[in-house]
Scaffold this motif. Structure first.
Motif, PDB file in Angstrom:
ATOM      1  N   VAL A  57       0.851  -1.184   0.000  1.00  0.00           N
ATOM      2  CA  VAL A  57       0.000   0.000   0.000  1.00  0.00           C
ATOM      3  C   VAL A  57       0.888   1.236   0.000  1.00  0.00           C
ATOM      4  CG1 VAL A  57      -1.828   1.261   1.214  1.00  0.00           C
ATOM      5  CG2 VAL A  57      -1.762  -1.252   1.308  1.00  0.00           C
ATOM      6  N   THR A  58       0.605   2.175  -0.880  1.00  0.00           N
ATOM      7  CA  THR A  58       1.314   3.451  -0.923  1.00  0.00           C
ATOM      8  C   THR A  58       0.286   4.572  -0.952  1.00  0.00           C
ATOM      9  OG1 THR A  58       1.444   3.309  -3.346  1.00  0.00           O
ATOM     10  CG2 THR A  58       3.357   2.536  -2.091  1.00  0.00           C
ATOM     11  N   TYR A  59       0.723   5.783  -0.589  1.00  0.00           N
ATOM     12  CA  TYR A  59      -0.216   6.907  -0.635  1.00  0.00           C
ATOM     13  C   TYR A  59       0.528   8.198  -0.927  1.00  0.00           C
ATOM     14  CZ  TYR A  59       0.598   9.657   3.672  1.00  0.00           C
ATOM     15  OH  TYR A  59       1.115  10.506   4.627  1.00  0.00           O
ATOM     16  N   ASP A  60      -0.226   9.206  -1.363  1.00  0.00           N
ATOM     17  CA  ASP A  60       0.312  10.544  -1.562  1.00  0.00           C
ATOM     18  C   ASP A  60      -0.037  11.393  -0.345  1.00  0.00           C
ATOM     19  OD1 ASP A  60       1.182   9.849  -4.112  1.00  0.00           O
ATOM     20  OD2 ASP A  60      -0.652  10.557  -5.080  1.00  0.00           O
ATOM     21  N   PRO A  61       0.961  11.913   0.378  1.00  0.00           N
ATOM     22  CA  PRO A  61       0.646  12.783   1.514  1.00  0.00           C
ATOM     23  C   PRO A  61      -0.180  13.990   1.070  1.00  0.00           C
ATOM     24  CG  PRO A  61       2.944  12.122   1.583  1.00  0.00           C
ATOM     25  CD  PRO A  61       2.405  11.665   0.248  1.00  0.00           C
ATOM     26  N   ARG A  62      -0.874  14.578   2.008  1.00  0.00           N
ATOM     27  CA  ARG A  62      -1.777  15.693   1.687  1.00  0.00           C
ATOM     28  C   ARG A  62      -1.043  16.816   0.947  1.00  0.00           C
ATOM     29  NH1 ARG A  62      -4.870  18.058   6.158  1.00  0.00           N
ATOM     30  NH2 ARG A  62      -5.491  15.904   6.478  1.00  0.00           N
ATOM     31  N   GLY A  63      -1.690  17.292  -0.127  1.00  0.00           N
ATOM     32  CA  GLY A  63      -1.130  18.372  -0.914  1.00  0.00           C
ATOM     33  C   GLY A  63      -0.020  17.956  -1.853  1.00  0.00           C
ATOM     34  N   ILE A  64       0.242  16.639  -2.000  1.00  0.00           N
ATOM     35  CA  ILE A  64       1.343  16.144  -2.831  1.00  0.00           C
ATOM     36  C   ILE A  64       0.796  15.181  -3.889  1.00  0.00           C
ATOM     37  CG2 ILE A  64       3.444  14.725  -2.797  1.00  0.00           C
ATOM     38  CD1 ILE A  64       3.975  15.954  -0.007  1.00  0.00           C
ATOM     39  N   GLU A  65       1.279  15.358  -5.110  1.00  0.00           N
ATOM     40  CA  GLU A  65       0.855  14.549  -6.252  1.00  0.00           C
ATOM     41  C   GLU A  65      -0.671  14.527  -6.368  1.00  0.00           C
ATOM     42  OE1 GLU A  65       2.959  10.838  -6.633  1.00  0.00           O
ATOM     43  OE2 GLU A  65       4.904  11.791  -6.302  1.00  0.00           O
ATOM     44  N   ARG A  66      -1.329  13.374  -6.186  1.00  0.00           N
ATOM     45  CA  ARG A  66      -2.771  13.293  -6.451  1.00  0.00           C
ATOM     46  C   ARG A  66      -3.637  13.669  -5.260  1.00  0.00           C
ATOM     47  NH1 ARG A  66      -2.673   7.148  -7.427  1.00  0.00           N
ATOM     48  NH2 ARG A  66      -1.347   7.509  -5.605  1.00  0.00           N
ATOM     49  N   SER A  67      -3.049  13.824  -4.094  1.00  0.00           N
ATOM     50  CA  SER A  67      -3.854  14.155  -2.905  1.00  0.00           C
ATOM     51  C   SER A  67      -4.140  15.649  -2.874  1.00  0.00           C
ATOM     52  CB  SER A  67      -3.119  13.734  -1.626  1.00  0.00           C
ATOM     53  OG  SER A  67      -3.103  12.328  -1.505  1.00  0.00           O
ATOM     54  N   VAL A  68      -5.397  15.970  -3.033  1.00  0.00           N
ATOM     55  CA  VAL A  68      -5.812  17.367  -3.157  1.00  0.00           C
ATOM     56  C   VAL A  68      -6.306  17.862  -1.801  1.00  0.00           C
ATOM     57  CG1 VAL A  68      -7.308  18.987  -4.372  1.00  0.00           C
ATOM     58  CG2 VAL A  68      -6.432  16.967  -5.560  1.00  0.00           C
ATOM     59  N   VAL A  69      -5.451  18.600  -1.113  1.00  0.00           N
ATOM     60  CA  VAL A  69      -5.814  19.198   0.169  1.00  0.00           C
ATOM     61  C   VAL A  69      -5.336  20.638   0.116  1.00  0.00           C
ATOM     62  CG1 VAL A  69      -5.638  19.045   2.684  1.00  0.00           C
ATOM     63  CG2 VAL A  69      -5.499  16.963   1.303  1.00  0.00           C
ATOM     64  N   PRO A  70      -6.214  21.581  -0.286  1.00  0.00           N
ATOM     65  CA  PRO A  70      -5.794  22.977  -0.410  1.00  0.00           C
ATOM     66  C   PRO A  70      -5.208  23.508   0.896  1.00  0.00           C
ATOM     67  CG  PRO A  70      -7.938  22.636  -1.417  1.00  0.00           C
ATOM     68  CD  PRO A  70      -7.602  21.371  -0.687  1.00  0.00           C
ATOM     69  N   GLU A  71      -4.160  24.300   0.741  1.00  0.00           N
ATOM     70  CA  GLU A  71      -3.487  24.916   1.883  1.00  0.00           C
ATOM     71  C   GLU A  71      -3.082  23.856   2.911  1.00  0.00           C
ATOM     72  OE1 GLU A  71      -5.855  28.066   3.452  1.00  0.00           O
ATOM     73  OE2 GLU A  71      -6.004  29.105   1.525  1.00  0.00           O
ATOM     74  N   ALA A  72      -2.571  22.745   2.398  1.00  0.00           N
ATOM     75  CA  ALA A  72      -2.215  21.629   3.268  1.00  0.00           C
ATOM     76  C   ALA A  72      -1.079  22.009   4.211  1.00  0.00           C
ATOM     77  CB  ALA A  72      -1.794  20.426   2.437  1.00  0.00           C
ATOM     78  N   GLU A  73      -1.251  21.661   5.470  1.00  0.00           N
ATOM     79  CA  GLU A  73      -0.157  21.752   6.423  1.00  0.00           C
ATOM     80  C   GLU A  73       0.651  20.467   6.336  1.00  0.00           C
ATOM     81  OE1 GLU A  73      -0.861  23.710  10.376  1.00  0.00           O
ATOM     82  OE2 GLU A  73      -2.940  23.226   9.867  1.00  0.00           O
ATOM     83  N   HIS A  74       1.919  20.577   6.725  1.00  0.00           N
ATOM     84  CA  HIS A  74       2.790  19.409   6.675  1.00  0.00           C
ATOM     85  C   HIS A  74       3.407  19.216   8.056  1.00  0.00           C
ATOM     86  CE1 HIS A  74       2.528  19.113   2.269  1.00  0.00           C
ATOM     87  NE2 HIS A  74       2.501  20.426   2.308  1.00  0.00           N
ATOM     88  N   THR A  75       2.685  18.507   8.898  1.00  0.00           N
ATOM     89  CA  THR A  75       3.167  18.209  10.240  1.00  0.00           C
ATOM     90  C   THR A  75       3.118  16.705  10.456  1.00  0.00           C
ATOM     91  OG1 THR A  75       1.032  18.241  11.385  1.00  0.00           O
ATOM     92  CG2 THR A  75       2.107  20.378  11.008  1.00  0.00           C
ATOM     93  N   PRO A  76       4.005  16.169  11.283  1.00  0.00           N
ATOM     94  CA  PRO A  76       3.939  14.735  11.566  1.00  0.00           C
ATOM     95  C   PRO A  76       2.588  14.306  12.123  1.00  0.00           C
ATOM     96  CG  PRO A  76       6.040  15.616  12.299  1.00  0.00           C
ATOM     97  CD  PRO A  76       5.185  16.795  11.902  1.00  0.00           C
ATOM     98  N   GLN A  77       1.981  15.160  12.947  1.00  0.00           N
ATOM     99  CA  GLN A  77       0.701  14.793  13.554  1.00  0.00           C
ATOM    100  C   GLN A  77      -0.395  14.647  12.496  1.00  0.00           C
ATOM    101  OE1 GLN A  77       2.727  17.250  14.540  1.00  0.00           O
ATOM    102  NE2 GLN A  77       3.365  16.646  16.597  1.00  0.00           N
ATOM    103  N   LEU A  78      -0.471  15.594  11.557  1.00  0.00           N
ATOM    104  CA  LEU A  78      -1.466  15.488  10.493  1.00  0.00           C
ATOM    105  C   LEU A  78      -1.167  14.300   9.577  1.00  0.00           C
ATOM    106  CD1 LEU A  78      -2.121  19.187   9.407  1.00  0.00           C
ATOM    107  CD2 LEU A  78      -3.800  17.566  10.307  1.00  0.00           C
ATOM    108  N   ASN A  79       0.115  14.103   9.263  1.00  0.00           N
ATOM    109  CA  ASN A  79       0.478  12.967   8.409  1.00  0.00           C
ATOM    110  C   ASN A  79       0.113  11.644   9.082  1.00  0.00           C
ATOM    111  OD1 ASN A  79       1.514  14.688   6.465  1.00  0.00           O
ATOM    112  ND2 ASN A  79       3.602  14.590   7.266  1.00  0.00           N
ATOM    113  N   VAL A  80       0.320  11.570  10.404  1.00  0.00           N
ATOM    114  CA  VAL A  80      -0.042  10.352  11.138  1.00  0.00           C
ATOM    115  C   VAL A  80      -1.531  10.081  11.030  1.00  0.00           C
ATOM    116  CG1 VAL A  80      -0.360   9.439  13.472  1.00  0.00           C
ATOM    117  CG2 VAL A  80       1.871  10.269  12.761  1.00  0.00           C
TER     118      VAL A  80
END
Length: 289
Positions: A57-80
């Motif tokens: 299983v693979t995924y695109d983190p929020r706001g990266i490649e196909r994952s559409v999350v406008p104004e995405a924050e990039h924190t370990p807590q959100l990624n978790v």
């Protein structure tokens, strides 16, 4: 092996993830989740292809490649929380996890915040600055990357980043005084495209590199935690950070073939040794009963 793509609604947007193989393998082996940051699912193509007997299983983190999350924050807590949602969606916890770079930071946070999600975590070169003896100089070096990016654009910022992550040994005032590298020397564009939204260069991911570990929670986690580094990158910043984390956890640093992106295929200048890397990953996962 057939790959199915899925989407998952999350607060603020939509995540994309892929499943290679059946979610319920008949041999009882757990799915293997591969996560990066800011790298998305496409970076794991070569590695995943070397596990035809595992559901990957693979995924695109929020706001990266196909994952559409406008104004995405990039924190370990959100990624978790995003990774936890993916694991819930596939309904196969606990899974095995291979985390690369910022994805290794996500993995280490995951086993503390959702310990029942993971059987084995292999955290490959998590670039955590606070564990380094030269942490303050390393933070200043990262600030130079975002400063050059904001002033001059992608080529300048990425050139500075390439020098930073390939520098062996500790950072010093002398390093910080070096002139900015020439983007053309790295085959990077010298013209400014005007964009300032790159999650790696803009400073948006600073909370990943500045993550503070809960060592007690890591020690108490039911997951088996393996800290890994590349034989070619052991003395560069992410490899040095991995070695320090292994010391803090009183565990052995496990060496993998190649460099920080040693699982990446292709013929480019950053290609690793994905077959040898996969063999080592298989060995490490199979060693945990």
């Amino acid at each position: 092996m057939k790959t199915e793509g899925y989407t998952l609604d999350v607060p603020g947007g939509v995540l994309a993830y892929d499943v290679r193989g059946p979610l319920r393998p008949t041999d009882g082996r757990r799915p293997l989740l591969m996560i990066g940051h800011p790298m998305g699912a496409s970076g794991f193509e070569a590695l995943a292809s070397n596990f035809p007997d595992r559901t990957v299983v693979t995924y695109d983190p929020r706001g990266i490649e196909r994952s559409v999350v406008p104004e995405a924050e990039h924190t370990p807590q959100l990624n978790v929380e995003d990774v936890h949602r993916v694991i819930e969606a596939i309904g196969a916890a606990p899974v095995d996890v291979f985390g690369s770079s910022g994805g290794a930071v996500t993995g280490l946070a995951l086993v503390t915040l959702h310990p029942d999600d993971v059987r084995v975590l292999v955290a490959h070169e998590p670039p955590v600055l606070d564990v380094l003896p030269d942490a303050e100089f390393a933070r200043q070096a990262f600030r130079q990357v975002s400063q050059d990016y904001r002033r001059l654009g992608f080529g300048a910022g990425m050139a500075r980043f390439f020098v930073l992550v390939s520098t062996p040994g500790e950072f010093t005032p002398e390093y910080l005084a070096l002139p900015a590298p020439d983007p053309a020397a790295f085959g990077l564009p010298t013209e400014d495209d005007g964009l300032r939204d790159n999650p790696l260069l803009s400073g948006a991911s600073d909370q990943v590199t500045n993550f503070h570990f809960d060592l007690e929670a890591l020690a108490q986690s039911p997951a088996s935690i393996v800290i890994a580094a590349g034989v070619e990158s052991r003395h560069q910043l992410p490899g040095r950070a991995a070695a320090e984390i292994a010391k803090l956890l009183n565990t052995q640093l496990v060496m993998f073939p190649s460099h920080h992106g040693g699982f990446i295929g292709g013929d480019g200048g950053y290609a690793g040794q994905p077959e040898a890397f996969a063999a080592k990953l298989r060995e490490v996962l199979d060693a945990v009963q």
